[in-house]
Motif scaffolding. Sequence first.
Motif, PDB file in Angstrom:
ATOM      1  N   ASN A  45       1.000  -1.042   0.058  1.00 14.66           N
ATOM      2  CA  ASN A  45       0.140  -0.071  -0.050  1.00 14.66           C
ATOM      3  C   ASN A  45       0.864   1.185  -0.070  1.00 14.66           C
ATOM      4  N   ILE A  46       1.158   1.935  -1.119  1.00 11.45           N
ATOM      5  CA  ILE A  46       1.867   2.933  -1.426  1.00 11.45           C
ATOM      6  C   ILE A  46       1.254   4.050  -1.795  1.00 11.45           C
ATOM      7  N   TYR A  47       1.375   5.232  -0.971  1.00 14.45           N
ATOM      8  CA  TYR A  47       0.675   6.429  -1.198  1.00 14.45           C
ATOM      9  C   TYR A  47       1.467   7.280  -2.156  1.00 14.45           C
ATOM     10  N   SER A  48       1.044   8.215  -2.981  1.00 12.01           N
ATOM     11  CA  SER A  48       1.839   9.055  -3.638  1.00 12.01           C
ATOM     12  C   SER A  48       1.123  10.529  -3.472  1.00 12.01           C
ATOM     13  N   GLN A  49       2.039  11.643  -3.423  1.00  3.78           N
ATOM     14  CA  GLN A  49       1.529  13.117  -3.637  1.00  3.78           C
ATOM     15  C   GLN A  49       2.350  13.811  -4.546  1.00  3.78           C
ATOM     16  N   TRP A  50       2.124  14.819  -5.097  1.00  2.33           N
ATOM     17  CA  TRP A  50       2.953  15.530  -6.009  1.00  2.33           C
ATOM     18  C   TRP A  50       3.636  16.699  -5.126  1.00  2.33           C
ATOM     19  N   GLU A  51       5.018  16.876  -5.623  1.00  2.00           N
ATOM     20  CA  GLU A  51       5.594  17.874  -4.834  1.00  2.00           C
ATOM     21  C   GLU A  51       6.256  18.723  -5.951  1.00  2.00           C
ATOM     22  N   VAL A  52       6.913  19.885  -5.794  1.00  2.00           N
ATOM     23  CA  VAL A  52       7.796  20.638  -6.720  1.00  2.00           C
ATOM     24  C   VAL A  52       9.259  20.470  -5.954  1.00  2.00           C
ATOM     25  N   VAL A  53      10.268  20.133  -6.896  1.00  2.00           N
ATOM     26  CA  VAL A  53      11.422  20.122  -6.589  1.00  2.00           C
ATOM     27  C   VAL A  53      12.301  20.923  -7.421  1.00  2.00           C
ATOM     28  N   GLU A  54      13.329  21.741  -6.932  1.00  2.00           N
ATOM     29  CA  GLU A  54      14.158  22.517  -7.962  1.00  2.00           C
ATOM     30  C   GLU A  54      15.285  21.831  -8.468  1.00  2.00           C
ATOM     31  N   THR A  55      15.308  22.082  -9.813  1.00  2.00           N
ATOM     32  CA  THR A  55      16.452  21.338 -10.708  1.00  2.00           C
ATOM     33  C   THR A  55      17.232  22.608 -11.142  1.00  2.00           C
ATOM     34  N   ARG A  56      18.252  22.293 -11.742  1.00  2.00           N
ATOM     35  CA  ARG A  56      19.317  23.412 -12.094  1.00  2.00           C
ATOM     36  C   ARG A  56      18.838  24.034 -13.288  1.00  2.00           C
ATOM     37  N   PHE A  57      17.463  23.525 -13.917  1.00  2.00           N
ATOM     38  CA  PHE A  57      16.845  24.348 -14.991  1.00  2.00           C
ATOM     39  C   PHE A  57      15.628  25.043 -14.494  1.00  2.00           C
ATOM     40  N   LYS A  58      14.927  24.491 -13.941  1.00  2.00           N
ATOM     41  CA  LYS A  58      13.627  25.143 -13.334  1.00  2.00           C
ATOM     42  C   LYS A  58      12.986  24.175 -12.485  1.00  2.00           C
ATOM     43  N   PRO A  59      12.024  24.542 -11.312  1.00  2.00           N
ATOM     44  CA  PRO A  59      11.230  23.888 -10.709  1.00  2.00           C
ATOM     45  C   PRO A  59      10.585  22.692 -11.559  1.00  2.00           C
ATOM     46  N   THR A  60      10.465  21.488 -10.824  1.00  2.00           N
ATOM     47  CA  THR A  60       9.888  20.367 -11.710  1.00  2.00           C
ATOM     48  C   THR A  60       8.795  19.610 -10.715  1.00  2.00           C
ATOM     49  N   ARG A  61       7.654  19.191 -11.194  1.00  2.00           N
ATOM     50  CA  ARG A  61       6.677  18.306 -10.441  1.00  2.00           C
ATOM     51  C   ARG A  61       6.856  17.038 -10.410  1.00  2.00           C
ATOM     52  N   VAL A  62       7.297  16.228  -9.361  1.00  2.00           N
ATOM     53  CA  VAL A  62       7.528  14.966  -9.322  1.00  2.00           C
ATOM     54  C   VAL A  62       6.547  14.215  -8.130  1.00  2.00           C
ATOM     55  N   LYS A  63       6.577  13.028  -8.197  1.00  2.00           N
ATOM     56  CA  LYS A  63       5.538  12.227  -7.010  1.00  2.00           C
ATOM     57  C   LYS A  63       6.757  12.072  -6.054  1.00  2.00           C
ATOM     58  N   ARG A  64       5.971  12.052  -4.829  1.00  2.00           N
ATOM     59  CA  ARG A  64       6.894  11.442  -3.620  1.00  2.00           C
ATOM     60  C   ARG A  64       5.907  10.289  -3.026  1.00  2.00           C
ATOM     61  N   TYR A  65       6.579   9.179  -2.870  1.00  2.00           N
ATOM     62  CA  TYR A  65       5.943   7.916  -2.679  1.00  2.00           C
ATOM     63  C   TYR A  65       6.345   7.695  -0.986  1.00  2.00           C
ATOM     64  N   PHE A  66       5.145   7.094  -0.352  1.00  2.00           N
ATOM     65  CA  PHE A  66       5.162   6.746   1.051  1.00  2.00           C
ATOM     66  C   PHE A  66       4.772   5.299   1.174  1.00  2.00           C
ATOM     67  N   LEU A  67       5.179   4.509   1.848  1.00  2.00           N
ATOM     68  CA  LEU A  67       4.796   3.144   2.343  1.00  2.00           C
ATOM     69  C   LEU A  67       3.885   3.600   3.460  1.00  2.00           C
ATOM     70  N   LEU A  68       2.578   3.096   3.277  1.00  2.00           N
ATOM     71  CA  LEU A  68       1.669   3.407   4.423  1.00  2.00           C
ATOM     72  C   LEU A  68       1.937   2.697   5.725  1.00  2.00           C
ATOM     73  N   ARG A  69       1.870   3.163   6.766  1.00  2.00           N
ATOM     74  CA  ARG A  69       2.153   2.142   8.087  1.00  2.00           C
ATOM     75  C   ARG A  69       1.116   1.125   8.113  1.00  2.00           C
ATOM     76  N   GLY A  70       1.684   0.232   8.854  1.00  2.00           N
ATOM     77  CA  GLY A  70       0.711  -0.930   9.055  1.00  2.00           C
ATOM     78  C   GLY A  70       0.380  -2.081   7.798  1.00  2.00           C
ATOM     79  N   THR A  71       1.330  -1.719   6.710  1.00  2.00           N
ATOM     80  CA  THR A  71       1.388  -2.385   5.716  1.00  2.00           C
ATOM     81  C   THR A  71       2.552  -3.383   5.587  1.00  2.00           C
ATOM     82  N   ARG A  72       2.510  -4.310   4.528  1.00  2.00           N
ATOM     83  CA  ARG A  72       3.775  -5.324   4.539  1.00  2.00           C
ATOM     84  C   ARG A  72       5.053  -4.459   4.620  1.00  2.00           C
TER      85      ARG A  72
END
Length: 72
Positions: A45-72
Amino acid sequence: MATITKKASILGTLHDRSLNRFEAERIGDHCLHSTIADLRKDGHNIYSQWEVVETRFKPTRVKRYFLLRGTR
């Protein structure tokens, strides 16, 4: 000597912390979204949410992934 698979490595990391694609690149996963899809197919059970990270060219939207607690 046993070889650790990419899926096992990413899953182990997700037990400790969340990841985005740039962080996963540093630990050897060049296509994190595919690895996450495989882990979800395996029942993790992996949750994801969008975030913006700085790169050397411009800010970029990427997903951050979390393993939900209480799962395998």
